[in-house]
Enzyme design. Structure first.
Site, PDB file in Angstrom:
ATOM      1  CE  LYS A 250     -40.643  -7.115   5.997  1.00 61.91           C
ATOM      2  NZ  LYS A 250     -40.431  -7.995   7.169  1.00 61.91           N
TER       3      LYS A 250
ATOM      4  CE1 TYR B 121     -39.841  -5.375  12.189  1.00 62.38           C
ATOM      5  CE2 TYR B 121     -37.971  -4.299  11.157  1.00 62.38           C
ATOM      6  CZ  TYR B 121     -39.132  -5.043  11.069  1.00 62.38           C
ATOM      7  OH  TYR B 121     -39.574  -5.448   9.835  1.00 62.38           O
TER       8      TYR B 121
ATOM      9  NE  ARG C   6     -51.171  -8.008  11.317  1.00 65.25           N
ATOM     10  CZ  ARG C   6     -49.952  -8.290  11.776  1.00 65.25           C
ATOM     11  NH1 ARG C   6     -48.913  -7.570  11.393  1.00 65.25           N
ATOM     12  NH2 ARG C   6     -49.766  -9.296  12.607  1.00 65.25           N
TER      13      ARG C   6
ATOM     14  CB  THR D 157     -44.946 -13.687  11.045  1.00 61.92           C
ATOM     15  OG1 THR D 157     -45.738 -12.722  11.749  1.00 61.92           O
ATOM     16  CG2 THR D 157     -43.500 -13.266  11.114  1.00 61.92           C
TER      17      THR D 157
ATOM     18  NE  ARG E 213     -45.520 -11.098   5.600  1.00 62.76           N
ATOM     19  CZ  ARG E 213     -45.774 -10.650   6.815  1.00 62.76           C
ATOM     20  NH1 ARG E 213     -46.624 -11.301   7.617  1.00 62.76           N
ATOM     21  NH2 ARG E 213     -45.192  -9.553   7.257  1.00 62.76           N
TER      22      ARG E 213
ATOM     23  CG  ASN F 248     -42.086 -11.263   6.470  1.00 62.74           C
ATOM     24  OD1 ASN F 248     -41.581 -10.175   6.205  1.00 62.74           O
ATOM     25  ND2 ASN F 248     -42.479 -11.579   7.688  1.00 62.74           N
TER      26      ASN F 248
ATOM     27  CG  HIS G 191     -44.239  -3.774   9.137  1.00 60.86           C
ATOM     28  ND1 HIS G 191     -44.213  -4.495  10.311  1.00 60.86           N
ATOM     29  CD2 HIS G 191     -44.881  -2.610   9.413  1.00 60.86           C
ATOM     30  CE1 HIS G 191     -44.804  -3.780  11.266  1.00 60.86           C
ATOM     31  NE2 HIS G 191     -45.229  -2.635  10.748  1.00 60.86           N
TER      32      HIS G 191
ATOM     33  CD  GLU H  46     -45.819  -0.240  13.061  1.00 57.29           C
ATOM     34  OE1 GLU H  46     -46.512  -0.334  12.024  1.00 57.29           O
ATOM     35  OE2 GLU H  46     -45.528  -1.218  13.771  1.00 57.29           O
TER      36      GLU H  46
HETATM   37  P1  AMP Z   1     -43.711  -9.393  13.253  1.00 59.84           P
HETATM   38  O1  AMP Z   1     -43.829  -8.179  14.123  1.00 59.84           O
HETATM   39  O2  AMP Z   1     -44.274 -10.646  13.813  1.00 59.84           O
HETATM   40  O3  AMP Z   1     -44.112  -9.120  11.806  1.00 59.84           O
HETATM   41  O4  AMP Z   1     -42.155  -9.695  13.192  1.00 59.84           O
HETATM   42  C1  AMP Z   1     -41.322  -8.739  12.666  1.00 59.84           C
HETATM   43  C2  AMP Z   1     -40.407  -9.356  11.642  1.00 59.84           C
HETATM   44  O5  AMP Z   1     -39.433 -10.128  12.302  1.00 59.84           O
HETATM   45  C3  AMP Z   1     -41.089 -10.317  10.697  1.00 59.84           C
HETATM   46  O6  AMP Z   1     -41.667  -9.656   9.603  1.00 59.84           O
HETATM   47  C4  AMP Z   1     -39.964 -11.227  10.283  1.00 59.84           C
HETATM   48  O7  AMP Z   1     -39.279 -10.737   9.153  1.00 59.84           O
HETATM   49  C5  AMP Z   1     -39.046 -11.204  11.501  1.00 59.84           C
HETATM   50  N1  AMP Z   1     -39.111 -12.408  12.334  1.00 59.84           N
HETATM   51  C6  AMP Z   1     -39.999 -12.665  13.327  1.00 59.84           C
HETATM   52  N2  AMP Z   1     -39.731 -13.872  13.889  1.00 59.84           N
HETATM   53  C7  AMP Z   1     -38.647 -14.372  13.242  1.00 59.84           C
HETATM   54  C8  AMP Z   1     -37.865 -15.584  13.359  1.00 59.84           C
HETATM   55  N3  AMP Z   1     -38.122 -16.517  14.256  1.00 59.84           N
HETATM   56  N4  AMP Z   1     -36.833 -15.749  12.523  1.00 59.84           N
HETATM   57  C9  AMP Z   1     -36.506 -14.802  11.622  1.00 59.84           C
HETATM   58  N5  AMP Z   1     -37.195 -13.655  11.457  1.00 59.84           N
HETATM   59  C10 AMP Z   1     -38.246 -13.434  12.253  1.00 59.84           C
END
Ligand code: AMP
Length: 188
Positions: A10, A50, A115, A121, A132, A153, A156, A167
């Protein structure tokens, strides 16, 4: 057993000059880069990436809740879909704010291995040795939510075979994906 997975470096990785360091980690495992390009996503692509459904929202909700509980902080959200919508909005905005390096990595157990190398995350909860954990450890759910923004972070990575297929089709045309042999291939 030979899988393909999508990673996105990202724009926080790009703007911090971490592209080379992160790619090197994947190359050193022996996994194979079969497609790579820089893309500045528009909101449409970011929204499709997303993709908001009940399962994604629940997943984000559960992981965020666990992060708050770990810090002994009261969890302010009640409804998974409401949080999912909020996070999707922040994600769309963030992803379309700068260039992304999109990469397809191929190899045995590629999804699981990538992963594991990426970490969890929430960077604060990612152990040292993960991408990360090594490059973004000072970032947390609490900080991101306080500032009403996405977790920065860096990267992805597809979380399952189904997500990887969806994806990859979103980010790459089939003629951008290459097939070639590497030294380690003869052992698989
Ligand atoms: P994930 O599919 O779990 O990787 O979530 C997608 C992205 O959403 C993550 O890489 C984070 O950047 C963001 N994200 C998920 N949960 C939160 C949260 N509670 N607050 C802020 N960003 C979030």
């Amino acid at each position: 057993m030979i899988e393909k997975t999508l990673i996105l470096l990202k724009h926080d990785s790009v703007f911090r000059g971490l592209i080379g360091k992160i790619i090197t980690r994947f190359e050193e495992t022996g996994l194979k880069i079969v497609a790579i390009k820089m893309v500045w996503p528009d909101e449409h692509l970011a929204k499709n990436h997303y993709f908001l459904d009940a399962q994604w929202a629940q997943n984000v909700f559960d992981k965020t809740k666990a992060g708050y509980e770990k810090d002994n902080k009261p969890f302010p959200y009640k409804n998974a879909m409401q949080l999912g919508e909020q996070i999707q909005k922040w994600n769309i905005q963030f992803l379309s704010e700068g260039p992304v390096v999109a990469i397809i990595i191929e190899g045995p157990h590629a999804i699981e291995i990538v992963r594991k190398m990426v970490g969890s995350t929430e960077p604060k909860s990612s152990p040292p040795g993960t991408i990360r954990g090594d490059f973004a450890m000072i970032e947390s759910y609490a900080i991101a939510d306080k500032n009403a923004r996405v977790l920065r972070n860096l990267i992805h990575a597809s979380d399952s075979q189904i997500s990887a297929e969806r994806e990859i089709a979103l980010w790459f045309q089939s003629n951008e994906i290459h097939s070639y042999k590497k030294e380690l291939d003869k052992h698989f």
